[in-house]
Design an enzyme around this catalytic site. Structure first.
Site, PDB file in Angstrom:
ATOM      1  N   GLU A  29       0.874  -1.189   0.000  1.00 35.73           N
ATOM      2  CA  GLU A  29       0.000   0.000   0.000  1.00 35.73           C
ATOM      3  C   GLU A  29       0.899   1.223   0.000  1.00 35.73           C
ATOM      4  O   GLU A  29       1.733   1.389   0.889  1.00 35.73           O
ATOM      5  CB  GLU A  29      -0.933  -0.042   1.213  1.00 35.73           C
ATOM      6  CG  GLU A  29      -1.966  -1.150   1.103  1.00 35.73           C
ATOM      7  CD  GLU A  29      -2.661  -1.170  -0.242  1.00 35.73           C
ATOM      8  OE1 GLU A  29      -3.185  -0.121  -0.675  1.00 35.73           O
ATOM      9  OE2 GLU A  29      -2.665  -2.229  -0.907  1.00 35.73           O
ATOM     10  N   CYS A  87      -1.599   9.303   3.745  1.00 37.56           N
ATOM     11  CA  CYS A  87      -1.644   8.881   2.346  1.00 37.56           C
ATOM     12  C   CYS A  87      -2.939   9.358   1.708  1.00 37.56           C
ATOM     13  O   CYS A  87      -3.031   9.532   0.506  1.00 37.56           O
ATOM     14  CB  CYS A  87      -1.530   7.373   2.253  1.00 37.56           C
ATOM     15  SG  CYS A  87      -2.798   6.543   3.194  1.00 37.56           S
TER      16      CYS A  87
HETATM   17  N1  LIG Z   1      -1.718   3.430   1.006  1.00 35.17           N
HETATM   18  C1  LIG Z   1      -1.729   3.404   2.324  1.00 35.17           C
HETATM   19  O1  LIG Z   1      -2.562   2.751   2.948  1.00 35.17           O
HETATM   20  C2  LIG Z   1      -0.705   4.204   3.080  1.00 35.17           C
HETATM   21  C3  LIG Z   1      -0.887   4.392   4.452  1.00 35.17           C
HETATM   22  C4  LIG Z   1       0.076   5.133   5.141  1.00 35.17           C
HETATM   23  C5  LIG Z   1       1.157   5.680   4.492  1.00 35.17           C
HETATM   24  N2  LIG Z   1       1.281   5.473   3.162  1.00 35.17           N
HETATM   25  C6  LIG Z   1       2.409   6.077   2.442  1.00 35.17           C
HETATM   26  O2  LIG Z   1       3.602   5.925   3.205  1.00 35.17           O
HETATM   27  C7  LIG Z   1       4.516   6.967   2.901  1.00 35.17           C
HETATM   28  C8  LIG Z   1       5.018   7.577   4.185  1.00 35.17           C
HETATM   29  O3  LIG Z   1       5.564   6.603   5.004  1.00 35.17           O
HETATM   30  P1  LIG Z   1       7.134   6.375   5.139  1.00 35.17           P
HETATM   31  O4  LIG Z   1       7.854   7.672   5.004  1.00 35.17           O
HETATM   32  O5  LIG Z   1       7.321   5.582   6.378  1.00 35.17           O
HETATM   33  O6  LIG Z   1       7.429   5.506   3.854  1.00 35.17           O
HETATM   34  P2  LIG Z   1       8.799   4.774   3.467  1.00 35.17           P
HETATM   35  O7  LIG Z   1       8.536   4.069   2.197  1.00 35.17           O
HETATM   36  O8  LIG Z   1       9.943   5.666   3.542  1.00 35.17           O
HETATM   37  O9  LIG Z   1       9.003   3.713   4.639  1.00 35.17           O
HETATM   38  C9  LIG Z   1       8.007   2.732   4.936  1.00 35.17           C
HETATM   39  C10 LIG Z   1       8.679   1.584   5.660  1.00 35.17           C
HETATM   40  O10 LIG Z   1       9.585   0.952   4.764  1.00 35.17           O
HETATM   41  C11 LIG Z   1      10.848   0.796   5.387  1.00 35.17           C
HETATM   42  N3  LIG Z   1      11.878   0.702   4.343  1.00 35.17           N
HETATM   43  C12 LIG Z   1      12.630   1.680   3.795  1.00 35.17           C
HETATM   44  N4  LIG Z   1      13.444   1.167   2.858  1.00 35.17           N
HETATM   45  C13 LIG Z   1      13.197  -0.161   2.802  1.00 35.17           C
HETATM   46  C14 LIG Z   1      13.700  -1.237   2.022  1.00 35.17           C
HETATM   47  N5  LIG Z   1      14.634  -1.062   1.090  1.00 35.17           N
HETATM   48  N6  LIG Z   1      13.213  -2.470   2.247  1.00 35.17           N
HETATM   49  C15 LIG Z   1      12.251  -2.678   3.156  1.00 35.17           C
HETATM   50  N7  LIG Z   1      11.733  -1.701   3.930  1.00 35.17           N
HETATM   51  C16 LIG Z   1      12.203  -0.459   3.747  1.00 35.17           C
HETATM   52  C17 LIG Z   1      10.930   1.978   6.320  1.00 35.17           C
HETATM   53  O11 LIG Z   1      11.890   1.764   7.321  1.00 35.17           O
HETATM   54  C18 LIG Z   1       9.505   2.022   6.861  1.00 35.17           C
HETATM   55  O12 LIG Z   1       9.333   1.075   7.896  1.00 35.17           O
HETATM   56  C19 LIG Z   1       3.734   7.949   2.064  1.00 35.17           C
HETATM   57  O13 LIG Z   1       4.077   7.760   0.725  1.00 35.17           O
HETATM   58  C20 LIG Z   1       2.281   7.553   2.316  1.00 35.17           C
HETATM   59  O14 LIG Z   1       1.398   7.933   1.304  1.00 35.17           O
HETATM   60  C21 LIG Z   1       0.399   4.741   2.445  1.00 35.17           C
HETATM   61  N1  LIG Z   2      -6.803   5.370   6.481  1.00 32.02           N
HETATM   62  C1  LIG Z   2      -6.393   6.728   6.677  1.00 32.02           C
HETATM   63  C2  LIG Z   2      -5.131   7.047   5.941  1.00 32.02           C
HETATM   64  C3  LIG Z   2      -4.005   6.102   6.139  1.00 32.02           C
HETATM   65  C4  LIG Z   2      -2.769   6.602   5.455  1.00 32.02           C
HETATM   66  O1  LIG Z   2      -2.049   7.449   5.821  1.00 32.02           O
HETATM   67  C5  LIG Z   2      -7.467   7.678   6.218  1.00 32.02           C
HETATM   68  O2  LIG Z   2      -8.452   7.240   5.639  1.00 32.02           O
HETATM   69  O3  LIG Z   2      -7.319   8.874   6.405  1.00 32.02           O
END
Ligand SMILES: NC(=O)c1ccc[n+]([C@@H]2O[C@H](COP(=O)([O-])OP(=O)(O)OC[C@H]3O[C@@H](n4cnc5c(N)ncnc54)[C@H](O)[C@@H]3O)[C@@H](O)[C@H]2O)c1
Ligand SMILES: N[C@@H](CCC=O)C(=O)O
Length: 522
Positions: free
Chosen positions: A294, A328
């Site tokens: 995600e 996100c």
């Molecule tokens: N779609 C969703 O449901 C959702 C929900 C929450 C956040 N997000 C997204 O998450 C992002 C923000 O979160 P973030 O800054 O923690 O993201 P990120 O991708 O930097 O990190 C996410 C996780 O991945 C780990 N990671 C980093 N490099 C890695 C690798 N090479 N292999 C495995 N793991 C690795 C990090 O340590 C962290 O635990 C935003 O883009 C946001 O939109 C998406």
């Molecule tokens: N589920 C949350 C977003 C999660 C991601 O950052 C919302 O609906 O606002």
């Protein structure tokens, strides 16, 4: 375990009303209590062993960078390998524990987390920079995920009674959802409790064992959850807690031959990397790794001229600036029909200017962003915005001993501008003008992402067309585009927003199981 909790129908955890003085005081008391415990050391959990390493992750308060939340031991590849072996061994016993019994651990955990709700929220607030409401919503969502997935596992285990297969003479046929194996759980920092808990519990209640690698900016709240699971008696080795560098530990486990699945939530860049690495088979690997990824969003709100403009403006501001735009689901774009553009923009700017920045523990509307890297990246985007649109509010750093940025609004931005296309993940809103509602929907869809969106209108025909044509995983009409509720709004996005796993929905646990059909001649 013999006595089971009576299972009531699922209901969402209520949010706390902080307009009531007693609730505000309860949160303040929880913050004071948590503050007394700051600066401690936290170990890795590898089976029954608590491992302390010399190398540590130092977790700090982004709203007051001199305050240390805790020092968390850091796994390297050797410790990750050790954790993998423990998880593999534990899987052999955990997969045989009946589903109802597995769910019972979750019911106990939900009850305990509920009893300590403000304590979880207070720690999260200090570690991630959420204000009272945002932290409370996060804890409530964590409880919801636990309660929901526990019931879901029970439902899946009873599927032969509730959704029997077609019967044919002479055969007894049965479908069973069995676990996959050892999974790597990689959550983000922005819902440091809810998403970490939801991803972990879904995998565990389905009968898998896991290696949980929390985000490096929020490992202490993740530890608090792992300690809670230990307290409810979850067998050691089911959840192995291995904070560490994404690049080092993450890549090692993604490419490990014994990793059966990876459940990732985070950025597009890291998600795509994991997906690519996991697609390669390595010697000793006998399955196709399953990847649940995600990822990011460039979510938007479309407003036409028939809409309730006050409601639309309020939703735009709430979606853009809730938790400093670090969701996100954040509505970082607004696309407004020409004839009401000036009126809506004026309202948005007025509401934005009311948001005061300050310490999360004092419950300011606008807190800090998560860390220095994000702070600098967002400020860079604000500079880009100054050349791509008209600065209408904010536009730079805000006061405070942390990573504070003013809620910032740019108007007259082209749909193709970088600040309209790239995920900034901070308090920056880009507003574009559309000729009419049809063009506005085309502009909304002009993105590689597809996570959340809102359409504001009172015209039924247009709403009906928007429901069909606005392309995103979670589409809302006449409400903000953040704040999905477990069980109510299953959550996940299209295109570069990920695999549309629909967390908090009825399909989610299927991602952590495989269906086995058994047919017996009678
Ligand atoms: N779609 C969703 O449901 C959702 C929900 C929450 C956040 N997000 C997204 O998450 C992002 C923000 O979160 P973030 O800054 O923690 O993201 P990120 O991708 O930097 O990190 C996410 C996780 O991945 C780990 N990671 C980093 N490099 C890695 C690798 N090479 N292999 C495995 N793991 C690795 C990090 O340590 C962290 O635990 C935003 O883009 C946001 O939109 C998406
Ligand atoms: N589920 C949350 C977003 C999660 C991601 O950052 C919302 O609906 O606002």
């Amino acid at each position: 375990m013999t006595t089971f909790t009576k299972v009531s129908p699922y209901a969402n955890e209520p949010f706390t009303d902080f307009s009531l003085e007693e609730n505000k005081k309860a949160m303040q008391a929880a913050i004071s209590k948590v503050k007394e415990e700051l600066g401690r050391e936290y170990p890795l959990y590898i089976g029954t062993e608590k491992v302390t390493t010399e190398a540590k992750i130092t977790s700090i308060n982004p709203g007051n960078v001199d305050e240390i939340i805790g020092y968390v031991s850091k796994a390297d590849q050797a410790l990750a390998e050790k954790a993998m072996n423990v998880a593999l061994e534990t899987f052999e016993s955990w997969k045989k524990v009946p589903a109802r019994e597995r769910a019972e651990y979750l019911f106990k955990a939900a009850a305990l987390m509920r009893a300590r709700k403000h304590e979880f929220s207070a720690l999260m607030l200090l570690e991630s920079g959420k204000n009272y409401v945002e932290a409370d919503v996060d804890t409530a969502e964590a409880i919801d995920f636990i309660e929901f997935y526990a019931r879901e596992m029970i439902r899946l285990s009873e599927i032969n009674e509730t959704q029997p297969l077609v019967k044919i003479p002479g055969e007894n046929n049965k479908l069973t959802y069995i676990p996959l194996g050892v999974g790597v759980i990689i959550p983000p920092w922005n819902f440091p409790l809810a998403i970490c808990v939801g991803m972990t519990m879904a995998a565990v209640v389905s009968g898998n064992t896991v290696l949980l690698k929390p985000a490096s900016t929020t490992p202490v709240i993740a530890h608090k959850f792992v300690a809670l699971m230990e307290e409810v008696g979850l067998p050691a080795g089911v959840i192995n807690f291995i904070p560490g560098s994404g690049a080092e530990v993450g890549d090692y486990l993604t490419t490990h031959p014994k990793t059966r699945f990876i459940s990732f939530t985070g950025s597009k860049e890291v998600g795509l990397r994991i997906n690519k690495l996991a697609a390669d088979t390595v010697p000793g690997q006998i399955w196709i790794k399953r990847v649940v990824a995600e990822m990011g969003g460039k979510d938007g709100i479309v407003v036409d001229e028939t809409a309730d403009l006050n409601a639309a403006a309020a939703a735009i501001v709430a979606s853009a600036f809730g938790f400093q735009g670090q969701k996100c689901s954040a509505g970082s774009r607004a696309i407004i029909v020409e004839s009401v553009y000036d009126e809506v923009v004026e309202k948005v700017v007025a509401l934005t200017n009311q948001l005061q920045s300050g310490l999360p523990e004092l419950n300011y509307a606008a807190g800090p962003v998560i860390d220095k890297t994000s702070y600098e990246r967002i400020l860079d985007y604000i500079e880009v915005g100054k050349s791509e649109g008209t600065l209408l509010a904010g536009g730079g750093k805000a006061e405070g001993n942390g990573y504070y940025i003013q809620p910032t609004v740019f108007g007259d931005v082209s749909g193709k501008a970088r600040i309209m296309q790239e995920e900034i993940f901070g308090p920056v809103l880009a507003i574009a003008k559309a000729k009419d509602w049809k063009e506005a929907i085309v502009m909304y869809n002009d993105t590689e992402f597809g996570l959340t969106g809102s359409y504001f209108s009172t015209n039924e025909e247009r709403i009906s067309e928007a429901l069909d044509t606005v392309h995103c995983g979670n589409l809302y009409i006449n409400r903000k585009c953040t704040g999905a509720l477990v069980g109510v709004h299953p959550f996940g996005g299209f295109n570069m927003s990920g695999t549309d796993s629909k967390a908090g929905g009825y399909d989610y646990l299927l991602l952590f199981t495989q269906a086995k059909l058994t047919s017996r001649k009678v």
